[in-house]
Design an enzyme around this catalytic site. Structure first.
Site, PDB file in Angstrom:
ATOM      1  N   GLY A   1       0.818  -1.216   0.000  1.00 44.77           N
ATOM      2  CA  GLY A   1       0.000   0.000   0.000  1.00 44.77           C
ATOM      3  C   GLY A   1       0.845   1.258   0.000  1.00 44.77           C
ATOM      4  N   ASP A   2       1.941   1.261   0.749  1.00 48.78           N
ATOM      5  CA  ASP A   2       2.861   2.401   0.769  1.00 48.78           C
ATOM      6  C   ASP A   2       3.461   2.617  -0.616  1.00 48.78           C
ATOM      7  OD1 ASP A   2       2.378   2.218   3.528  1.00 48.78           O
ATOM      8  OD2 ASP A   2       4.120   0.926   3.803  1.00 48.78           O
TER       9      ASP A   2
END
Length: 305
Positions: free
Chosen positions: A248-249
């Site tokens: 997600g980052d």
């Protein structure tokens, strides 16, 4: 300049055990120590994509020195606030199933918190700040809001990659981007989803409540992208998932870096999906060549409803 904020960074100690047995002696087949924390992940992936950033947050002790040295070796700019406590160590156990043991983090004093806010006051209207992850329990509940108020007062923009009420509260200050996954989106609005169609009204709510853009990741089902005018859905590239940490980052890094350079939100969405997938298929975070190989596999379609 892009700034990333990690209020509770870590060393991620990744341990692989071929057949883990609880209550017995287990011998690891491989181990790996990496700098951890959502904002730090974003800075590392931005560097792979050719975008400079400055990593901010709190670091302390021998564990903090490990992270600082690693980022220096990768030529990533840093301006961390020093603390007396030791930066935490999180254990990621990889066996038949993946198990995580996350530490709560060090105590941050009022003086150390104020030192960090002084760093934020150095921003300009040309800067974008990516706020990622949860904050240590020792910080005031409204600490993120204090950061956001300073960012907005200086004319800068911010991205909010947190969860729950903290994310909802940030919407009133008009973040450039928010990025919950589909589970976090459901939890925020106290609902459950059984289809992509059911998610769409709640993704739109994020825009209505103040976000310029919203990404909702759905793991193997791709992602949804919400703008003020449209909703888009992506496919995901094919590959073997090795790593759930940092995907997600990486999506945030791919999206924000591309948006700021190209001013093309659909290209940013496509790049974000490819970048998140490249990390999921890697032992560590995505490398530039891996991202470039996957971009052509991502297709974007408009959802009209």
């Amino acid at each position: 300049m892009i700034y990333t904020v990690t209020l509770n960074p870590s060393i991620d100690y990744i341990v692989e055990v071929s057949d883990f047995n609880l209550g017995s002696l287990n011998r690891m087949t491989r181990d790996l120590k990496l700098p951890g924390g959502k904002g730090i992940n974003v800075s590392r992936v931005l560097k792979q994509l050719g975008y400079d950033s400055t990593a901010l947050g709190f670091l302390g002790g021998f564990t903090g020195e490990f992270i600082q040295e690693w980022l220096s070796d990768e030529e990533i700019n840093t301006n961390f606030t020093s603390i007396k406590g030791d930066t935490r160590i999180n254990v990621k156990l990889k066996s038949d199933q993946e198990t995580e043991i996350n530490a709560s983090g060090p105590i941050i004093t009022n003086s150390e918190a104020n030192d960090f806010l002084t760093v934020i006051e150095q921003l300009t209207s040309k800067d974008v700040v990516i706020l990622s992850g949860n904050q240590p329990a020792s910080l005031p509940d409204d600490f993120y809001q204090k950061i956001i108020l300073k960012i907005k007062a200086l004319g800068a923009e911010f991205v909010m990659d947190t969860t729950g009420q903290t994310l909802l509260d940030s919407l009133a200050f008009h973040p450039l981007l928010v990025k919950p996954n589909h589970h976090e989106l459901a939890e925020m609005f106290h609902v459950t989803f059984s289809s992509v169609e059911e998610m769409i009204p709640y993704g739109k709510k994020l825009i209505e409540m103040g976000a310029s853009y919203a990404l909702v990741s759905m793991a193997g089902d791709g992602a949804l992208f919400f703008t003020r005018d449209n909703v888009y859905q992506s496919t995901v590239p094919k590959g073997k998932v090795k790593n759930s940490v940092g995907a997600g980052d990486s999506m945030v890094a791919g999206f924000v870096g591309t948006l700021l350079k190209e001013n093309d939100s659909q290209l940013a969405f496509k790049t974000g999906v490819a970048t998140g997938s490249a990390t999921a298929f890697s032992d560590d975070l995505a490398k530039k060549s891996e991202i470039e190989n996957l971009i052509s596999q991502v297709t974007i379609s408009s959802i009209n409803n």
